[in-house]
Design a protein around this motif. Structure first.
Motif, PDB file in Angstrom:
ATOM      1  N   LEU A  20      35.740  44.072  36.843  1.00 49.72           N
ATOM      2  CA  LEU A  20      36.271  44.436  35.531  1.00 49.72           C
ATOM      3  C   LEU A  20      37.721  44.000  35.389  1.00 49.72           C
ATOM      4  N   CYS A  21      38.128  43.779  34.144  1.00 49.72           N
ATOM      5  CA  CYS A  21      39.533  43.547  33.850  1.00 49.72           C
ATOM      6  C   CYS A  21      40.221  44.900  33.691  1.00 49.72           C
ATOM      7  N   GLU A  22      41.543  44.891  33.687  1.00 54.02           N
ATOM      8  CA  GLU A  22      42.300  46.141  33.620  1.00 54.02           C
ATOM      9  C   GLU A  22      42.098  46.847  32.289  1.00 54.02           C
ATOM     10  N   THR A  23      41.905  46.098  31.236  1.00 58.98           N
ATOM     11  CA  THR A  23      41.702  46.698  29.918  1.00 58.98           C
ATOM     12  C   THR A  23      40.407  47.481  29.866  1.00 58.98           C
ATOM     13  N   CYS A  24      39.320  46.887  30.307  1.00 57.14           N
ATOM     14  CA  CYS A  24      38.023  47.568  30.262  1.00 57.14           C
ATOM     15  C   CYS A  24      37.979  48.761  31.210  1.00 57.14           C
ATOM     16  N   LEU A  25      38.685  48.674  32.329  1.00 59.28           N
ATOM     17  CA  LEU A  25      38.690  49.793  33.272  1.00 59.28           C
ATOM     18  C   LEU A  25      39.403  50.993  32.688  1.00 59.28           C
ATOM     19  N   GLY A  26      40.443  50.772  31.877  1.00 57.64           N
ATOM     20  CA  GLY A  26      41.153  51.873  31.235  1.00 57.64           C
ATOM     21  C   GLY A  26      42.450  52.214  31.935  1.00 57.64           C
ATOM     22  N   ALA A  27      43.262  53.038  31.259  1.00 59.67           N
ATOM     23  CA  ALA A  27      44.583  53.393  31.781  1.00 59.67           C
ATOM     24  C   ALA A  27      44.511  54.394  32.925  1.00 59.67           C
ATOM     25  N   ASP A  84      38.343  35.870  30.610  1.00 59.94           N
ATOM     26  CA  ASP A  84      38.805  35.360  31.895  1.00 59.94           C
ATOM     27  C   ASP A  84      39.672  36.396  32.602  1.00 59.94           C
ATOM     28  N   LEU A  85      39.455  36.598  33.895  1.00 62.50           N
ATOM     29  CA  LEU A  85      40.169  37.634  34.639  1.00 62.50           C
ATOM     30  C   LEU A  85      41.625  37.264  34.903  1.00 62.50           C
ATOM     31  N   GLU A  86      41.950  35.981  34.941  1.00 64.51           N
ATOM     32  CA  GLU A  86      43.313  35.560  35.242  1.00 64.51           C
ATOM     33  C   GLU A  86      44.197  35.519  34.005  1.00 64.51           C
ATOM     34  N   TYR A  87      43.653  35.010  32.905  1.00 59.85           N
ATOM     35  CA  TYR A  87      44.460  34.820  31.701  1.00 59.85           C
ATOM     36  C   TYR A  87      44.142  35.816  30.586  1.00 59.85           C
ATOM     37  N   GLY A  88      43.017  36.509  30.667  1.00 58.22           N
ATOM     38  CA  GLY A  88      42.634  37.425  29.605  1.00 58.22           C
ATOM     39  C   GLY A  88      42.258  36.717  28.324  1.00 58.22           C
ATOM     40  N   LEU A  89      41.730  35.486  28.433  1.00 57.05           N
ATOM     41  CA  LEU A  89      41.390  34.668  27.272  1.00 57.05           C
ATOM     42  C   LEU A  89      39.900  34.357  27.258  1.00 57.05           C
ATOM     43  N   ASP A 149      49.366  41.953  29.832  1.00 59.12           N
ATOM     44  CA  ASP A 149      49.339  43.411  29.748  1.00 59.12           C
ATOM     45  C   ASP A 149      47.992  43.881  29.205  1.00 59.12           C
ATOM     46  N   PRO A 150      47.526  45.045  29.632  1.00 61.79           N
ATOM     47  CA  PRO A 150      46.251  45.572  29.120  1.00 61.79           C
ATOM     48  C   PRO A 150      46.323  45.798  27.609  1.00 61.79           C
ATOM     49  N   TYR A 151      45.205  45.558  26.949  1.00 65.68           N
ATOM     50  CA  TYR A 151      45.117  45.723  25.501  1.00 65.68           C
ATOM     51  C   TYR A 151      44.050  46.783  25.221  1.00 65.68           C
ATOM     52  N   TYR A 152      44.470  48.047  25.350  1.00 67.12           N
ATOM     53  CA  TYR A 152      43.515  49.149  25.280  1.00 67.12           C
ATOM     54  C   TYR A 152      42.925  49.347  23.887  1.00 67.12           C
TER      55      TYR A 152
END
Length: 311
Positions: A20-27, A84-89, A149-152
């Motif tokens: 998972l990416c940091e955004t989907c995992l949550g704060a 993408d896990l590296e760029y978030g794109l 940065d995460p985009y919650y």
């Protein structure tokens, strides 16, 4: 005596934790996840896999994994949002910038067989993208566009369909958003198109905005379907330019290229496309420049033909 393995489950995927990416995992780093082995079929290869479901935070909707880990590793994407896990794109932006050609079958035929083969090749590897030679201009483009940065905001609840029809009577107790749904291409995305990086409206919007920011805004005259390359290498020829252009646009059919006109004396060239859509795609891919013959060249839109003067 241990139970006999079910032959029908051969090749099915089991996992202990999702990718998972940091955004989907949550704060919140402490969350509860439900785990269901073989809970659903992968959205790309159609193999049953272990499904995880969790709530990323207060006021957020429950999220779930939609593709198996093998498919996520092949594209180096999050199992939930497919970014993408590296760029978030989106993968279409990354693959276009780095000129990555996907060899994965996009049809139902052989998808499961391909996934099983890739699973054996990826033993111990984090990603199937490899470390091949990529364009410096493309990497610079991704660095500028990357969301670090995460985009919650992506975890917000879905829009309440009853509110949209004016029939929701739950008020503040409603777990869904009381907003009018926004129509458009961005509201209709296909999982396989997002994963394979084709016809992705989000990717098109990102690349178009970046091209405009870099001075490559598409001219209003839709008859303009050529791009102007300057500062070419002295060793450049029409053949090397054509080869470099085709290799830098792996998601574009080579038949979309109409012609390449090389002016050796001025070290410039015109790249003419058959459609305006192909020209705009190339402008988005080359918005930060193009690497040809180990030289980074500048890209500009061609000029429209002057209207004939009436007598």
């Amino acid at each position: 005596m241990p139970p006999k393995a079910d032959i029908n489950k051969a090749g099915w995927e089991q996992s202990e934790f999702p990718i998972l990416c940091e955004t989907c995992l949550g704060a919140n780093p402490y969350i509860r996840m439900s785990k269901q082995e073989y809970g659903r079929s992968c959205g790309t290869c159609a193999r049953p896999f272990t499904v995880f479901r969790w709530n990323p935070g207060d006021g957020a909707r429950f999220k779930t994994t939609v593709v198996c880990q093998t498919c996520a590793k092949v594209k180096n994407v999050c199992q939930t949002c497919l970014l993408d896990l590296e760029y978030g794109l989106p993968t279409q932006v990354r693959d276009t910038a780095l000129a990555i050609q996907s060899d994965a079958p996009s049809s139902d035929i052989n998808r499961e067989y391909y996934a099983q083969n890739m699973e054996s090749k990826l033993q111990g590897d984090k990603s199937g993208l490899g470390s091949g030679r990529t364009q410096a201009a493309g990497k610079e483009m991704l660095k500028q566009l990357a969301r670090t940065d995460p985009y919650y905001k992506r975890n917000r609840p879905n829009v309440c369909s009853f509110f949209a029809k004016g029939e929701c009577n739950r008020g503040s107790d409603c777990p869904y958003r009381h907003e009018k749904p926004v129509e458009g291409d961005l509201a209709h995305q296909n999982i396989q198109d997002r994963y394979y990086g084709r016809n992705d409206p989000v990717a098109r919007k990102i690349m178009s905005s970046n091209a405009q920011a870099q001075g490559l805004k598409a001219p209003e005259d839709t008859s303009v379907m050529s791009l102007f390359l300057t500062a070419l290498s002295p060793e450049a020829t029409e053949d090397t330019i054509r080869t470099g252009v085709i290799q830098s646009l792996p998601t574009l059919d080579s038949t979309s290229l109409r012609s390449v006109v090389h002016v050796a004396k001025s070290r410039c060239a015109f790249v003419n496309f058959k459609t305006r859509e192909a020209a705009e795609h190339a402008a988005g891919a080359w918005s930060n420049g193009l690497d040809l013959n180990d030289t980074q060249v500048t890209v500009k839109w061609g000029k429209s033909k002057a209207a004939p003067v009436k007598a």
